[in-house]
Enzyme design. Sequence first.
Site, PDB file in Angstrom:
ATOM      1  N   SER A 146       0.800  -1.190  -0.006  1.00 44.64           N
ATOM      2  CA  SER A 146       0.011  -0.073   0.022  1.00 44.64           C
ATOM      3  C   SER A 146       0.891   1.089  -0.131  1.00 44.64           C
ATOM      4  O   SER A 146       1.852   1.243   0.912  1.00 44.64           O
ATOM      5  CB  SER A 146      -0.659  -0.106   1.347  1.00 44.64           C
ATOM      6  OG  SER A 146      -1.498  -1.215   1.395  1.00 44.64           O
ATOM      7  N   HIS A 153      -6.929  -2.402 -11.486  1.00 46.62           N
ATOM      8  CA  HIS A 153      -6.426  -2.086 -12.395  1.00 46.62           C
ATOM      9  C   HIS A 153      -4.655  -2.049 -12.440  1.00 46.62           C
ATOM     10  O   HIS A 153      -4.014  -2.470 -13.225  1.00 46.62           O
ATOM     11  CB  HIS A 153      -6.663  -0.708 -13.321  1.00 46.62           C
ATOM     12  CG  HIS A 153      -8.074  -0.740 -13.777  1.00 46.62           C
ATOM     13  ND1 HIS A 153      -8.504  -1.778 -14.919  1.00 46.62           N
ATOM     14  CD2 HIS A 153      -9.163  -0.238 -13.629  1.00 46.62           C
ATOM     15  CE1 HIS A 153     -10.036  -1.493 -14.952  1.00 46.62           C
ATOM     16  NE2 HIS A 153     -10.261  -0.719 -14.379  1.00 46.62           N
ATOM     17  N   HIS A 205      -4.661 -10.555  -1.175  1.00 45.78           N
ATOM     18  CA  HIS A 205      -4.750 -10.790   0.325  1.00 45.78           C
ATOM     19  C   HIS A 205      -5.368 -11.994   0.566  1.00 45.78           C
ATOM     20  O   HIS A 205      -6.394 -12.298   0.030  1.00 45.78           O
ATOM     21  CB  HIS A 205      -4.954  -9.547   0.918  1.00 45.78           C
ATOM     22  CG  HIS A 205      -4.280  -8.472   0.864  1.00 45.78           C
ATOM     23  ND1 HIS A 205      -4.356  -7.397  -0.163  1.00 45.78           N
ATOM     24  CD2 HIS A 205      -3.115  -7.928   1.438  1.00 45.78           C
ATOM     25  CE1 HIS A 205      -3.444  -6.428  -0.093  1.00 45.78           C
ATOM     26  NE2 HIS A 205      -2.650  -6.553   0.762  1.00 45.78           N
ATOM     27  N   TYR A 255      -7.286 -12.075   3.145  1.00 38.13           N
ATOM     28  CA  TYR A 255      -8.660 -11.636   3.481  1.00 38.13           C
ATOM     29  C   TYR A 255      -9.536 -11.324   2.431  1.00 38.13           C
ATOM     30  O   TYR A 255     -10.766 -11.164   2.529  1.00 38.13           O
ATOM     31  CB  TYR A 255      -8.591 -10.289   4.685  1.00 38.13           C
ATOM     32  CG  TYR A 255      -8.071  -9.098   3.737  1.00 38.13           C
ATOM     33  CD1 TYR A 255      -8.669  -8.265   2.897  1.00 38.13           C
ATOM     34  CD2 TYR A 255      -6.629  -8.569   4.125  1.00 38.13           C
ATOM     35  CE1 TYR A 255      -8.208  -7.289   2.143  1.00 38.13           C
ATOM     36  CE2 TYR A 255      -6.347  -7.432   3.345  1.00 38.13           C
ATOM     37  CZ  TYR A 255      -7.052  -6.821   2.678  1.00 38.13           C
ATOM     38  OH  TYR A 255      -6.357  -5.741   1.910  1.00 38.13           O
ATOM     39  N   GLU A 256      -9.090 -11.455   1.176  1.00 38.71           N
ATOM     40  CA  GLU A 256     -10.058 -11.235  -0.016  1.00 38.71           C
ATOM     41  C   GLU A 256     -10.926 -12.474  -0.155  1.00 38.71           C
ATOM     42  O   GLU A 256     -11.508 -12.774  -1.018  1.00 38.71           O
ATOM     43  CB  GLU A 256      -9.400 -10.769  -1.090  1.00 38.71           C
ATOM     44  CG  GLU A 256      -8.797  -9.321  -0.956  1.00 38.71           C
ATOM     45  CD  GLU A 256      -7.701  -9.087  -2.096  1.00 38.71           C
ATOM     46  OE1 GLU A 256      -8.019  -8.057  -2.855  1.00 38.71           O
ATOM     47  OE2 GLU A 256      -6.642  -9.738  -2.261  1.00 38.71           O
ATOM     48  N   ALA A 278       2.104  -2.017   4.567  1.00 39.22           N
ATOM     49  CA  ALA A 278       1.658  -0.987   5.540  1.00 39.22           C
ATOM     50  C   ALA A 278       1.202  -1.809   6.907  1.00 39.22           C
ATOM     51  O   ALA A 278       0.840  -2.943   6.730  1.00 39.22           O
ATOM     52  CB  ALA A 278       0.598  -0.422   5.111  1.00 39.22           C
ATOM     53  N   MET A 331      -1.637  -7.268   7.317  1.00 39.56           N
ATOM     54  CA  MET A 331      -2.386  -8.552   6.889  1.00 39.56           C
ATOM     55  C   MET A 331      -1.660  -9.100   5.514  1.00 39.56           C
ATOM     56  O   MET A 331      -2.482  -9.680   4.703  1.00 39.56           O
ATOM     57  CB  MET A 331      -3.779  -8.199   6.638  1.00 39.56           C
ATOM     58  CG  MET A 331      -4.210  -7.261   7.746  1.00 39.56           C
ATOM     59  SD  MET A 331      -6.096  -6.360   7.369  1.00 39.56           S
ATOM     60  CE  MET A 331      -6.648  -5.677   8.623  1.00 39.56           C
ATOM     61  N   SER A 332      -0.419  -9.140   5.646  1.00 42.32           N
ATOM     62  CA  SER A 332       0.159  -9.406   4.305  1.00 42.32           C
ATOM     63  C   SER A 332       1.594 -10.239   4.600  1.00 42.32           C
ATOM     64  O   SER A 332       1.783 -10.623   5.770  1.00 42.32           O
ATOM     65  CB  SER A 332       0.474  -8.330   3.221  1.00 42.32           C
ATOM     66  OG  SER A 332       1.073  -7.477   3.682  1.00 42.32           O
ATOM     67  N   ASN A 374      -0.045   3.590  11.422  1.00 43.84           N
ATOM     68  CA  ASN A 374      -0.875   4.001  12.606  1.00 43.84           C
ATOM     69  C   ASN A 374      -0.376   3.163  13.699  1.00 43.84           C
ATOM     70  O   ASN A 374       0.267   2.298  13.580  1.00 43.84           O
ATOM     71  CB  ASN A 374      -2.307   3.546  12.099  1.00 43.84           C
ATOM     72  CG  ASN A 374      -2.381   1.997  11.946  1.00 43.84           C
ATOM     73  OD1 ASN A 374      -2.110   1.758  10.792  1.00 43.84           O
ATOM     74  ND2 ASN A 374      -2.765   1.506  12.821  1.00 43.84           N
ATOM     75  N   HIS A 403      -9.071   3.289   8.051  1.00 42.41           N
ATOM     76  CA  HIS A 403      -8.173   3.086   6.568  1.00 42.41           C
ATOM     77  C   HIS A 403      -7.771   4.465   6.063  1.00 42.41           C
ATOM     78  O   HIS A 403      -6.535   4.514   5.413  1.00 42.41           O
ATOM     79  CB  HIS A 403      -9.102   2.106   5.922  1.00 42.41           C
ATOM     80  CG  HIS A 403      -8.235   1.596   4.624  1.00 42.41           C
ATOM     81  ND1 HIS A 403      -7.078   0.909   4.571  1.00 42.41           N
ATOM     82  CD2 HIS A 403      -8.662   1.973   3.127  1.00 42.41           C
ATOM     83  CE1 HIS A 403      -6.882   0.833   3.331  1.00 42.41           C
ATOM     84  NE2 HIS A 403      -7.561   1.566   2.430  1.00 42.41           N
TER      85      HIS A 403
HETATM   86  N1  HPA Z   1      -3.522  -3.521  11.840  1.00 45.64           N
HETATM   87  C1  HPA Z   1      -3.440  -4.509  10.728  1.00 45.64           C
HETATM   88  N2  HPA Z   1      -3.133  -4.210   9.557  1.00 45.64           N
HETATM   89  C2  HPA Z   1      -2.700  -2.798   9.409  1.00 45.64           C
HETATM   90  C3  HPA Z   1      -2.745  -1.964  10.179  1.00 45.64           C
HETATM   91  C4  HPA Z   1      -3.207  -2.158  11.657  1.00 45.64           C
HETATM   92  O1  HPA Z   1      -3.305  -1.490  12.432  1.00 45.64           O
HETATM   93  N3  HPA Z   1      -2.339  -0.870   9.776  1.00 45.64           N
HETATM   94  C5  HPA Z   1      -2.149  -0.987   8.677  1.00 45.64           C
HETATM   95  N4  HPA Z   1      -2.059  -2.216   8.071  1.00 45.64           N
END
Ligand code: HPA
Length: 275
Positions: free
Chosen positions: A28, A59, A81, A83-84, A111, A209-210, A233, A245
């Site tokens: 990301s 795309h 991912h 989660y998809e 990220a 998550m990756s 974050n 997000h």
């Molecule tokens: N948790 C999980 N995945 C993330 C986060 C988070 O706080 N920030 C960016 N991806």
Amino acid sequence: MSEKLNRAAAHVRSLVNMEPTVGVILGSGLGNLVDSVDVVAAIPYAEIPGALASTVIGHSGRLVFARIGETPVVMMQGRNHFYEGHSLEDVVFIPRLLAKLGARVVAITNAAGGINAEFHAGDLMLISDHINYLGTNPLRGANDDELGPRFPDMSDIYSKQLRGVARDVAAATGVALREGVYLATSGPSYETPAEIRTFRVMGADAVGMSTVPEAIAYAHMGVKVIGISCITNMAAGILDQKLDHVEVLETTTRVQKEFAALMLALLERLGSHTN
Ligand code: HPA
């Protein structure tokens, strides 16, 4: 799996006149790294036999070939991912293809939420190790002996030697680099504060998550890995604020230039660490 990968690799080779030695998975906020390199070729995932149709990744799901300095690099712009709803086998298909195409070192970016209380949103973190909290593994099922062993070693996934290279490059580029353990959850919900407290006790510095499926697949194939997280974050419950997000996207935009400068310098340098 091998056969499917070989077919995909043969197709890609028929379209691209370049043998990459280094790969990168752009997470990301890093997708526009491709705007600062000389693109040799770009192939949408949808045109790669055996790869998932790119509907969910939009795309931007494509392989981009570029020369960075002297180093021939293949980039994944967009990733799938867990989660998809994809199987982990599908999640690691294109990452494995990078290796089949010649990449001996792959830099994986993402990220992540910061768990270590010393971190701040906007920090970059070199991944020293990971915790697989997905509850499953991309290598589950019959082993493909052509790709790697049944029980691959995971003791140095994020190569200690290459982490040294990354620290040198960061210092030379003037980019501050944290270092820590990345824990992967399946997502897509963010974590609860209780989960984050648990993960901290487990030894995690960041959560996302990756990355973990790809890193396991590369360890299986004997490909060296460098991992870098953008701490977008602080994780749930650390600050007195909700997770959003939008904040994640804002942070990636804010640090994009610095992150891209580090990655370009690093990818070029990795060209001399491919054996
Ligand atoms: N948790 C999980 N995945 C993330 C986060 C988070 O706080 N920030 C960016 N991806």
